[in-house]
Design an enzyme around this catalytic site. Structure first.
Site, mmCIF file in Angstrom:
data_model
loop_
_atom_site.group_PDB
_atom_site.id
_atom_site.type_symbol
_atom_site.label_atom_id
_atom_site.label_comp_id
_atom_site.label_asym_id
_atom_site.label_seq_id
_atom_site.Cartn_x
_atom_site.Cartn_y
_atom_site.Cartn_z
ATOM 1 N N SER A 16 1.183 -1.311 0.290
ATOM 2 C CA SER A 16 -0.153 0.253 -0.489
ATOM 3 C C SER A 16 0.968 1.504 0.382
ATOM 4 C CB SER A 16 -0.572 0.390 1.211
ATOM 5 O OG SER A 16 -0.027 0.163 1.986
ATOM 6 N N TYR A 154 14.932 -4.324 15.015
ATOM 7 C CA TYR A 154 14.980 -3.535 13.008
ATOM 8 C C TYR A 154 16.268 -4.874 12.370
ATOM 9 C CZ TYR A 154 15.045 -1.810 8.485
ATOM 10 O OH TYR A 154 14.606 -1.910 7.135
ATOM 11 N N LYS A 158 16.170 -8.208 10.030
ATOM 12 C CA LYS A 158 16.625 -8.189 8.946
ATOM 13 C C LYS A 158 17.503 -8.848 8.332
ATOM 14 C CE LYS A 158 13.442 -5.563 7.590
ATOM 15 N NZ LYS A 158 12.801 -5.465 6.187
ATOM 16 N N ILE A 187 15.910 4.494 0.869
ATOM 17 C CA ILE A 187 14.268 4.760 -0.075
ATOM 18 C C ILE A 187 14.443 5.731 -0.221
ATOM 19 C CG2 ILE A 187 13.305 2.727 -2.256
ATOM 20 C CD1 ILE A 187 16.222 2.544 -1.933
HETATM 21 P P1 NAP Z 1 6.121 2.122 4.806
HETATM 22 O O1 NAP Z 1 6.422 2.993 3.893
HETATM 23 O O2 NAP Z 1 6.254 2.292 5.771
HETATM 24 O O3 NAP Z 1 5.481 1.402 4.185
HETATM 25 C C1 NAP Z 1 5.359 -0.228 4.772
HETATM 26 C C2 NAP Z 1 4.288 -1.103 4.574
HETATM 27 O O4 NAP Z 1 4.266 -2.189 5.224
HETATM 28 C C3 NAP Z 1 2.774 -0.633 4.741
HETATM 29 O O5 NAP Z 1 2.018 -0.704 3.402
HETATM 30 C C4 NAP Z 1 2.373 -1.606 5.214
HETATM 31 O O6 NAP Z 1 0.548 -0.768 5.820
HETATM 32 C C5 NAP Z 1 3.193 -2.287 5.797
HETATM 33 N N1 NAP Z 1 2.839 -3.086 7.154
HETATM 34 C C6 NAP Z 1 3.636 -2.803 7.909
HETATM 35 N N2 NAP Z 1 3.926 -3.445 8.813
HETATM 36 C C7 NAP Z 1 2.236 -4.232 8.500
HETATM 37 C C8 NAP Z 1 1.818 -5.858 9.085
HETATM 38 N N3 NAP Z 1 1.839 -6.282 10.208
HETATM 39 N N4 NAP Z 1 0.637 -7.004 8.396
HETATM 40 C C9 NAP Z 1 0.761 -5.891 7.144
HETATM 41 N N5 NAP Z 1 1.210 -5.159 6.503
HETATM 42 C C10 NAP Z 1 1.954 -4.290 7.176
HETATM 43 O O7 NAP Z 1 8.163 1.512 4.532
HETATM 44 P P2 NAP Z 1 9.024 1.280 3.536
HETATM 45 O O8 NAP Z 1 10.008 2.030 3.881
HETATM 46 O O9 NAP Z 1 7.902 0.812 2.010
HETATM 47 O O10 NAP Z 1 9.559 -0.583 4.541
HETATM 48 C C11 NAP Z 1 8.793 -2.071 3.376
HETATM 49 C C12 NAP Z 1 10.432 -2.343 3.864
HETATM 50 O O11 NAP Z 1 11.345 -2.166 2.935
HETATM 51 C C13 NAP Z 1 10.450 -3.098 5.239
HETATM 52 O O12 NAP Z 1 10.728 -4.805 4.838
HETATM 53 C C14 NAP Z 1 11.533 -2.249 5.666
HETATM 54 O O13 NAP Z 1 12.769 -3.077 6.692
HETATM 55 C C15 NAP Z 1 12.297 -2.364 3.920
HETATM 56 N N6 NAP Z 1 13.019 -1.711 4.309
HETATM 57 C C16 NAP Z 1 13.469 -0.066 3.548
HETATM 58 C C17 NAP Z 1 14.463 1.494 3.403
HETATM 59 C C18 NAP Z 1 14.033 2.215 3.540
HETATM 60 O O14 NAP Z 1 14.878 2.958 3.010
HETATM 61 N N7 NAP Z 1 12.376 2.767 2.963
HETATM 62 C C19 NAP Z 1 15.449 0.328 3.915
HETATM 63 C C20 NAP Z 1 16.319 -1.151 3.660
HETATM 64 C C21 NAP Z 1 15.068 -1.716 3.675
HETATM 65 P P3 NAP Z 1 0.230 -0.741 7.196
HETATM 66 O O15 NAP Z 1 0.753 -0.297 7.852
HETATM 67 O O16 NAP Z 1 -0.392 -0.333 6.896
HETATM 68 O O17 NAP Z 1 -0.156 -1.872 7.086
#
Ligand code: NAP
Length: 256
Positions: A16, A154, A158, A187
């Site tokens: 989402s 975290y 990971k 990101i």
């Molecule tokens: P984000 O913008 O906060 O989005 C997180 C997504 O996960 C949302 O759709 C959220 O929707 C969903 N989510 C969270 N808890 C959930 C649960 N218990 N059940 C179902 N859905 C859940 O995060 P993002 O930055 O895109 O990160 C996505 C992934 O990339 C994560 O695994 C994160 O560790 C990884 N990552 C991100 C970065 C970065 O720089 N952004 C870097 C390295 C790794 P709801 O809250 O509505 O459930």
């Protein structure tokens, strides 16, 4: 040019927002049937209507087995099976250990690591039926490679995903299924924006390519792992970080 994934059935957890939405966008653009899954229905509904292509949604809590199993089975019924599972949903609250309630540790491990196991477990019967499958995990550089104060839970989650992946690769080979991980750097997502402008500026300055990543940078790496051409790669990980982990020191960055 990769063989088309047109018509393939895909699940993207956390689709989402942020990286998950980027992965869903890339797959939908290639003609795949995509289900995005998360807890918040309003954001899911908006994303499913805004992403161009064949996109539906399922409300699901990835840390809960019954919820994951129901989401996966119902997606397979709606999309004629399951070809690709992108276990991406995650959370990254930032709290130093001294202030961290143990329940926060459990919550983060559950959302980020237990969920990887649950998503793969729920997908196995569908991959077995199809005679093949693909899993792409969203891990991170934080944990497996780097550290950052406030992210002990975290980082553990990971790095844990990569440990899980090694044995999963062996068990999934019986179903002609591969599992690989993308390790994003910083990101630009809704989740990252919550960390504040100072964080974003400092991070961009520490990256050799001088910008935060785009969500579709991760989507493109996931697309490769999901492709026919990546069929002989399993249990592996790729860093997508604009070179962030390379500089040895601040001085090295100043030399660029
Ligand atoms: P984000 O913008 O906060 O989005 C997180 C997504 O996960 C949302 O759709 C959220 O929707 C969903 N989510 C969270 N808890 C959930 C649960 N218990 N059940 C179902 N859905 C859940 O995060 P993002 O930055 O895109 O990160 C996505 C992934 O990339 C994560 O695994 C994160 O560790 C990884 N990552 C991100 C970065 C970065 O720089 N952004 C870097 C390295 C790794 P709801 O809250 O509505 O459930």
């Amino acid at each position: 040019m990769l063989t088309s994934i047109k018509g393939k059935s895909v699940i993207v957890t956390g689709g989402s927002k942020g990286i998950g939405r980027g992965i869903a966008t890339v797959f939908a653009r290639q003609g795949a049937k995509v289900t995005i899954a998360a807890r918040g229905e309003d954001e899911l509904k908006t994303a499913a209507s805004e992403i161009e292509g064949d996109v539906r949604y399922e409300v699901c809590d990835v840390s809960d087995w019954d919820s994951v199993k129901a989401m996966v089975d119902s997606t397979a019924a709606a999309q004629g099976g399951l070809d690709i599972m992108c276990a991406n949903a995650g959370a990254f609250p930032q709290t130093k250990m001294v202030d961290m309630d143990p329940s926060e540790w459990d919550q983060v491990l559950s959302t980020n690591l237990r969920s990887s196991f649950l998503c793969v477990k729920a997908a196995i019967p569908h991959f077995e039926k199809a005679g093949k499958g693909r899993v792409v995990l969203t891990s991170s550089i934080t944990g497996p490679i780097t550290g950052f104060p406030g992210w002990s839970h975290y980082g553990a989650s990971k790095a844990g995903q990569l440990g899980f992946m090694k044995t999963a690769a062996m068990e999934l080979s019986r179903y002609n299924t591969t599992i690989n991980a993308v390790m994003p750097g910083n990101i630009y997502t809704e989740g990252l924006q919550d960390l504040g402008q100072d964080y974003l500026d400092t991070m961009a300055a520490s990256i050799p390519l001088k910008r935060l990543g785009d969500v579709e940078d991760i989507g493109n790496a996931a697309l490769f792992f999901a492709s026919d051409e990546a069929g002989y790669i399993t249990g592996q990980q790729v860093v997508v970080d604009g070179g962030q982990i390379i500089p040895e020191s601040l001085e090295a960055m100043e030399e660029i």
